[in-house]
Design an enzyme around this catalytic site. Sequence first.
Site, short mmCIF file in Angstrom:
data_model
loop_
_atom_site.label_atom_id
_atom_site.label_comp_id
_atom_site.label_asym_id
_atom_site.label_seq_id
_atom_site.Cartn_x
_atom_site.Cartn_y
_atom_site.Cartn_z
N LYS B 205 0.82 -1.22 0.00
CA LYS B 205 0.00 0.00 0.00
C LYS B 205 0.85 1.26 0.00
O LYS B 205 0.42 2.32 -0.44
CB LYS B 205 -0.97 0.01 1.18
CG LYS B 205 -0.30 -0.16 2.53
CD LYS B 205 -0.30 1.06 3.41
CE LYS B 205 0.74 0.93 4.50
NZ LYS B 205 0.83 2.03 5.42
N GLN B 292 8.73 3.70 3.17
CA GLN B 292 9.03 2.44 2.47
C GLN B 292 8.59 2.45 1.01
O GLN B 292 9.07 1.64 0.22
CB GLN B 292 8.34 1.26 3.18
CG GLN B 292 8.95 0.86 4.51
CD GLN B 292 8.48 1.75 5.65
OE1 GLN B 292 7.59 2.57 5.46
NE2 GLN B 292 9.08 1.63 6.81
#
Lengths: 312, 312
Positions: B205, B292
């Site tokens: 995500k 990330q």
Amino acid sequence: CLHKFFIKLCFRGSAIACVIGKNAAEYPDYFGKDIKAWIFDEDVNGKKLSEIVNTEHENVKYLPGIKIPSNVTAVPDIIQACKDADILVFVVPHQFVENVCKKLGGNVKPTAVAITLTKGLLPNKEGGIRLVSEEIKKHLKIEVSVLMGANLAKEVANNDFCEATIGCSDSVETGMMWKRLFHTENFQVTVVDDVVTVELCGALKNIIACAAGLSDGLGHGDNTKSAIIRLGFIEVMKFVECFYNVSNIKIFFESCGIADLIASCIGGRNLFMFIKPFPEVEKEVLKGQSAQGPMCAAEAAAMIKKAKLEAK
Amino acid sequence: CLHKFFIKLCFRGSAIACVIGKNAAEYPDYFGKDIKAWIFDEDVNGKKLSEIVNTEHENVKYLPGIKIPSNVTAVPDIIQACKDADILVFVVPHQFVENVCKKLGGNVKPTAVAITLTKGLLPNKEGGIRLVSEEIKKHLKIEVSVLMGANLAKEVANNDFCEATIGCSDSVETGMMWKRLFHTENFQVTVVDDVVTVELCGALKNIIACAAGLSDGLGHGDNTKSAIIRLGFIEVMKFVECFYNVSNIKIFFESCGIADLIASCIGGRNLFMFIKPFPEVEKEVLKGQSAQGPMCAAEAAAMIKKAKLEAK
């Protein structure tokens, strides 16, 4: 085949009229030259809004600053606007749907096809809700499709990237015709064959948006809001399955499902209903437009209670 | 059975330590009295952070203003912190996972069970990605579960309503133990038996959040963003299906799926990566924490390209 259009030029209608106008001009072999758009006439600075639209090609009241294609003509008489039309595009606020249908009954071509963009349901006098597509079908006795999705008028008009889902249970040809009429590079249309789920997605998401607005109003954060969206989304799926006997999970991944829900919960009308008391907000924040969420929530809750499904 | 805990007290770890500490105290028949939390020690105003946590019961650097339960003790030595523990809770930033695992290999009980809360994947030297849960399992040779969901540390610590999904492929008893350890009235936990999908949801995500951030940075509206979330969500499902051979659509409707994706796209870290050039943002906006998304996107894209799945 030559078609004519019927569009109610409200705020949203003007934006979609831009899309339709451009596409109709692009495919002269498929669509008629002139698009007639019914406009609920009103005085704007001493002039009739229909006259302003037809001379300045701009809906100065509901979509200022955006040029409406010149093949779109505003017509103040609804019977006149729809006479002989092969294609009817309904962009009517839900509270006017019933009256518009009653007026049009018996006054449209029996071979015409219709599509509705109204995101909202109609309350029954004896409780419960009716779909706008069913209401149109009942009065006009013609095939009715629906267009829903995360496509706020202003962003459509600004040519921002948006998506839409069309639910069409008529022939594949009708579905393809709708796609040709609405699809552009910045307005990506997907056609599915489930009218009911598509329309219910577009209407019921307003309830979740109210809850998201309440959460914002109470000062909760993004994770709380995401939980509300997720849980609400599952409730909508259960509601559709229980009351309409359809369980088409893929539709909920279309723009009419998850995308429209998210857009409404991060920027929609119903979200702003909870900043102040309702009547004030409708007047100030929504500038006369109405929010479908509260009414829809009351009716849906009554249906769930009556069917004793609260625990489900 | 008495358990001990291992928690890395980073920003997020402190918030979850509050939840664990409270629940462990609530179920003394199930959990050990003392929770040992490994802390990467550093000087804060001339004092060691571990000492501050153990005297003032507050992580003044990463979660100021929130009281940490007194049954949680900060331990600067990682081997010492994990020795004899029956339960290991990993809240380690993804870039430290490999080193932590190497240090712990051979130093934990063979009967211990672990859970990881890290939302991020590990890049392979030869390309592609590894799951954090797989990495821990490889080094420690014990069962590893995962906890993901829309539950930003600050909101968890503030007792705002949040949800979490635990993926546990171990026994039903282990799954119930995790639920007892993490579930509170304001932190609702659901346990499912698919570790891989839950972890991939939490990691992938971040890629979509980057795209949502780019859209915000370019000035696009909520409908464009909703389209990005929807299309990205479908891409994540396809990626999980193609590369991990699991197709568990229900998991995507859990908090780890759609809810975490939405939360990240409306308020997450990766979203803010695109306001300024990357290094500046990491320093100023994220205050030393890392995002990330970009690394994950590069690795996922390389995998898709190598497998010639771009068109899928």
